[in-house]
Design a protein around this motif. Structure first.
Motif, PDB file in Angstrom:
ATOM      1  N   TYR A  98      20.156  64.786  39.440  1.00 42.13           N
ATOM      2  CA  TYR A  98      18.848  65.369  39.767  1.00 42.13           C
ATOM      3  C   TYR A  98      17.825  64.289  40.063  1.00 42.13           C
ATOM      4  CZ  TYR A  98      20.524  69.867  38.097  1.00 42.13           C
ATOM      5  OH  TYR A  98      21.226  71.034  37.947  1.00 42.13           O
ATOM      6  N   VAL A  99      17.085  64.499  41.125  1.00 42.33           N
ATOM      7  CA  VAL A  99      15.984  63.601  41.497  1.00 42.33           C
ATOM      8  C   VAL A  99      14.720  64.456  41.562  1.00 42.33           C
ATOM      9  CG1 VAL A  99      15.074  62.079  43.305  1.00 42.33           C
ATOM     10  CG2 VAL A  99      17.536  62.094  42.801  1.00 42.33           C
ATOM     11  N   LEU A 100      13.628  63.954  41.010  1.00 40.28           N
ATOM     12  CA  LEU A 100      12.354  64.686  41.071  1.00 40.28           C
ATOM     13  C   LEU A 100      12.019  65.006  42.526  1.00 40.28           C
ATOM     14  CD1 LEU A 100      10.208  62.598  38.549  1.00 40.28           C
ATOM     15  CD2 LEU A 100      10.972  64.970  38.222  1.00 40.28           C
ATOM     16  N   LEU A 106      14.714  59.396  49.160  1.00 48.03           N
ATOM     17  CA  LEU A 106      14.446  57.944  49.108  1.00 48.03           C
ATOM     18  C   LEU A 106      15.691  57.159  48.724  1.00 48.03           C
ATOM     19  CD1 LEU A 106      11.011  57.993  47.207  1.00 48.03           C
ATOM     20  CD2 LEU A 106      11.404  57.855  49.684  1.00 48.03           C
ATOM     21  N   LYS A 107      16.844  57.840  48.674  1.00 51.36           N
ATOM     22  CA  LYS A 107      18.142  57.221  48.353  1.00 51.36           C
ATOM     23  C   LYS A 107      18.416  57.061  46.850  1.00 51.36           C
ATOM     24  CE  LYS A 107      19.713  56.097  52.599  1.00 51.36           C
ATOM     25  NZ  LYS A 107      19.025  57.067  53.419  1.00 51.36           N
ATOM     26  N   ALA A 108      17.602  57.695  46.008  1.00 44.79           N
ATOM     27  CA  ALA A 108      17.909  57.642  44.564  1.00 44.79           C
ATOM     28  C   ALA A 108      19.211  58.399  44.291  1.00 44.79           C
ATOM     29  CB  ALA A 108      16.769  58.235  43.752  1.00 44.79           C
ATOM     30  N   GLY A 109      19.391  59.566  44.943  1.00 45.94           N
ATOM     31  CA  GLY A 109      20.625  60.342  44.762  1.00 45.94           C
ATOM     32  C   GLY A 109      21.840  59.523  45.174  1.00 45.94           C
ATOM     33  N   GLN A 110      21.704  58.819  46.293  1.00 44.15           N
ATOM     34  CA  GLN A 110      22.791  57.966  46.779  1.00 44.15           C
ATOM     35  C   GLN A 110      23.144  56.885  45.751  1.00 44.15           C
ATOM     36  OE1 GLN A 110      24.208  57.976  50.313  1.00 44.15           O
ATOM     37  NE2 GLN A 110      25.698  57.126  48.883  1.00 44.15           N
ATOM     38  N   LEU A 111      22.118  56.245  45.199  1.00 42.48           N
ATOM     39  CA  LEU A 111      22.353  55.166  44.220  1.00 42.48           C
ATOM     40  C   LEU A 111      22.987  55.712  42.944  1.00 42.48           C
ATOM     41  CD1 LEU A 111      19.091  53.066  44.640  1.00 42.48           C
ATOM     42  CD2 LEU A 111      21.420  52.369  45.251  1.00 42.48           C
ATOM     43  N   LYS A 135      24.644  79.279  45.318  1.00 41.09           N
ATOM     44  CA  LYS A 135      23.375  79.462  46.044  1.00 41.09           C
ATOM     45  C   LYS A 135      22.659  78.141  46.338  1.00 41.09           C
ATOM     46  CE  LYS A 135      22.461  84.119  44.413  1.00 41.09           C
ATOM     47  NZ  LYS A 135      21.680  84.958  43.525  1.00 41.09           N
ATOM     48  N   ASN A 136      23.145  77.040  45.754  1.00 40.62           N
ATOM     49  CA  ASN A 136      22.471  75.748  45.962  1.00 40.62           C
ATOM     50  C   ASN A 136      23.061  75.053  47.195  1.00 40.62           C
ATOM     51  OD1 ASN A 136      21.129  73.326  45.779  1.00 40.62           O
ATOM     52  ND2 ASN A 136      21.609  72.963  43.617  1.00 40.62           N
ATOM     53  N   GLU A 137      22.685  75.581  48.354  1.00 36.35           N
ATOM     54  CA  GLU A 137      23.285  75.089  49.602  1.00 36.35           C
ATOM     55  C   GLU A 137      22.834  73.667  49.936  1.00 36.35           C
ATOM     56  OE1 GLU A 137      22.498  78.102  52.518  1.00 36.35           O
ATOM     57  OE2 GLU A 137      23.733  79.574  51.446  1.00 36.35           O
ATOM     58  N   HIS A 144      28.821  67.402  50.506  1.00 39.76           N
ATOM     59  CA  HIS A 144      29.707  67.423  51.670  1.00 39.76           C
ATOM     60  C   HIS A 144      29.548  66.119  52.454  1.00 39.76           C
ATOM     61  CE1 HIS A 144      32.269  69.346  54.577  1.00 39.76           C
ATOM     62  NE2 HIS A 144      31.445  68.981  55.533  1.00 39.76           N
ATOM     63  N   LYS A 145      28.293  65.742  52.659  1.00 40.89           N
ATOM     64  CA  LYS A 145      28.006  64.504  53.397  1.00 40.89           C
ATOM     65  C   LYS A 145      28.570  63.283  52.665  1.00 40.89           C
ATOM     66  CE  LYS A 145      24.584  62.040  55.906  1.00 40.89           C
ATOM     67  NZ  LYS A 145      23.261  61.932  56.445  1.00 40.89           N
ATOM     68  N   GLN A 146      28.646  63.392  51.336  1.00 40.31           N
ATOM     69  CA  GLN A 146      29.145  62.266  50.527  1.00 40.31           C
ATOM     70  C   GLN A 146      30.665  62.320  50.338  1.00 40.31           C
ATOM     71  OE1 GLN A 146      27.142  59.852  49.643  1.00 40.31           O
ATOM     72  NE2 GLN A 146      25.216  60.835  50.209  1.00 40.31           N
TER      73      GLN A 146
HETATM   74  C1  LIG Z   1      20.840  66.448  45.838  1.00 37.90           C
HETATM   75  C2  LIG Z   1      19.965  65.267  45.443  1.00 37.90           C
HETATM   76  C3  LIG Z   1      20.463  64.671  44.123  1.00 37.90           C
HETATM   77  C4  LIG Z   1      20.046  64.189  46.555  1.00 37.90           C
HETATM   78  O1  LIG Z   1      19.253  63.082  46.156  1.00 37.90           O
HETATM   79  P1  LIG Z   1      18.230  62.391  47.188  1.00 37.90           P
HETATM   80  O2  LIG Z   1      17.664  61.207  46.493  1.00 37.90           O
HETATM   81  O3  LIG Z   1      17.273  63.410  47.660  1.00 37.90           O
HETATM   82  O4  LIG Z   1      19.195  61.986  48.376  1.00 37.90           O
HETATM   83  P2  LIG Z   1      19.261  60.559  49.113  1.00 37.90           P
HETATM   84  O5  LIG Z   1      17.913  60.187  49.608  1.00 37.90           O
HETATM   85  O6  LIG Z   1      19.935  59.588  48.222  1.00 37.90           O
HETATM   86  O7  LIG Z   1      20.213  60.883  50.347  1.00 37.90           O
HETATM   87  C5  LIG Z   1      21.440  60.203  50.544  1.00 37.90           C
HETATM   88  C6  LIG Z   1      22.081  60.696  51.815  1.00 37.90           C
HETATM   89  O8  LIG Z   1      22.388  62.079  51.671  1.00 37.90           O
HETATM   90  C7  LIG Z   1      21.701  62.828  52.671  1.00 37.90           C
HETATM   91  N1  LIG Z   1      21.204  64.070  52.089  1.00 37.90           N
HETATM   92  C8  LIG Z   1      20.332  64.216  51.076  1.00 37.90           C
HETATM   93  N2  LIG Z   1      20.097  65.530  50.859  1.00 37.90           N
HETATM   94  C9  LIG Z   1      20.836  66.184  51.788  1.00 37.90           C
HETATM   95  C10 LIG Z   1      21.032  67.553  52.101  1.00 37.90           C
HETATM   96  N3  LIG Z   1      20.420  68.517  51.419  1.00 37.90           N
HETATM   97  N4  LIG Z   1      21.857  67.870  53.111  1.00 37.90           N
HETATM   98  C11 LIG Z   1      22.511  66.930  53.825  1.00 37.90           C
HETATM   99  N5  LIG Z   1      22.369  65.600  53.561  1.00 37.90           N
HETATM  100  C12 LIG Z   1      21.553  65.255  52.566  1.00 37.90           C
HETATM  101  C13 LIG Z   1      20.552  61.959  53.124  1.00 37.90           C
HETATM  102  O9  LIG Z   1      20.162  62.278  54.433  1.00 37.90           O
HETATM  103  C14 LIG Z   1      21.146  60.592  53.021  1.00 37.90           C
HETATM  104  O10 LIG Z   1      21.988  60.347  54.152  1.00 37.90           O
HETATM  105  P3  LIG Z   1      21.778  59.045  55.067  1.00 37.90           P
HETATM  106  O11 LIG Z   1      22.093  57.882  54.142  1.00 37.90           O
HETATM  107  O12 LIG Z   1      22.758  59.222  56.168  1.00 37.90           O
HETATM  108  O13 LIG Z   1      20.352  59.074  55.467  1.00 37.90           O
HETATM  109  C15 LIG Z   1      18.470  65.674  45.314  1.00 37.90           C
HETATM  110  O14 LIG Z   1      18.031  66.186  46.523  1.00 37.90           O
HETATM  111  C16 LIG Z   1      18.178  66.651  44.203  1.00 37.90           C
HETATM  112  O15 LIG Z   1      17.905  66.257  43.067  1.00 37.90           O
HETATM  113  N6  LIG Z   1      18.197  67.970  44.507  1.00 37.90           N
HETATM  114  C17 LIG Z   1      17.797  68.999  43.541  1.00 37.90           C
HETATM  115  C18 LIG Z   1      18.681  69.053  42.344  1.00 37.90           C
HETATM  116  C19 LIG Z   1      20.078  69.509  42.652  1.00 37.90           C
HETATM  117  O16 LIG Z   1      20.296  70.481  43.340  1.00 37.90           O
HETATM  118  N7  LIG Z   1      21.042  68.774  42.068  1.00 37.90           N
HETATM  119  C20 LIG Z   1      22.429  69.081  42.203  1.00 37.90           C
HETATM  120  C21 LIG Z   1      22.830  70.102  41.219  1.00 37.90           C
HETATM  121  S1  LIG Z   1      24.534  70.527  41.401  1.00 37.90           S
END
Ligand SMILES: CC(C)(COP(=O)(O)OP(=O)(O)OC[C@H]1O[C@@H](n2cnc3c(N)ncnc32)[C@H](O)[C@@H]1OP(=O)(O)O)[C@@H](O)C(=O)NCCC(=O)NCCS
Length: 172
Positions: A98-100, A106-111, A135-137, A144-146
């Protein structure tokens, strides 16, 4: 852009971890669930005693992402019996990532995901898996992208509500 760094959470980080857990859970699910179910989930899973026990468990690890001194996201990893399903010795579960909202994109999820992959490699895990709400598409698209692919389903209980999760996995 300011650089983001990741630390492994210890008991010293319990307060930011709790705040992140509650805030991100509310931001993600509040619109879809009753206040009663939300309250039950937040108080059961994110209380200090529960989080402390988990931080001390050898099969559970939390990592927190910081931007400068601000905690902006976290990931929870489970191995062995701490996994919510499978429970194989050579698999690793991402139970939470989870990222706020204001720091998403900002790539926190990626890291955080990179950290999970590094931990899985260290433990010589065969694959990483996770459950994501049908429902969390948005999260499904991120996974999927990862490189995650669906392989099954399981039930996630939120308060009194039973919700279907898609199970996804990724080789490492
Ligand atoms: C899902 C989540 C963790 C991703 O973290 P983030 O910091 O927003 O994502 P990042 O900035 O690290 O993105 C990394 C890559 O994924 C891609 N990406 C991020 N969200 C995406 C989405 N919804 N759909 C497709 N690609 C996505 C980014 O474009 C990026 O790709 P790039 O390197 O080619 O530009 C974050 O959006 C989040 O906390 N969401 C709400 C909580 C949640 O649903 N958690 C999962 C519960 S199962």
């Amino acid at each position: 852009m300011t650089s983001i760094y990741i630390i492994r959470a210890t008991l010293e980080n319990i307060t930011p971890l709790q705040t992140l857990s509650v805030t991100t859970f509310r931001e993600t699910y509040e619109a879809y669930n009753t206040p009663e179910d939300m309250q039950h989930h937040l108080s059961t899973h994110f209380n200090t005693a529960q989080l402390s026990t988990e931080i001390n468990s050898p099969d559970i690890s939390y990592y927190i992402a910081f931007q400068q001194n601000t905690p902006i996201g976290y990931i929870r990893l489970n191995t062995g019996q701490a996994q919510t399903d499978l429970k194989d010795q050579d698999t690793l579960e991402i139970e939470r990532i989870y990222v706020l909202q204001q720091f998403q994109g900002l790539k926190a999820g990626q890291l955080l995901l990179d950290k999970a992959i590094a931990v899985a490699r260290e433990k010589k895990a065969a694959f990483i898996w996770l459950g994501v709400w049908t429902k969390n598409e948005k999260a499904q698209a991120f996974y999927h992208k990862q490189g995650f692919v669906p392989f099954g389903q399981h039930i996630f209980r939120l308060g009194a509500d039973e919700q279907m999760d898609i199970l996804m996995k990724r080789d490492i």
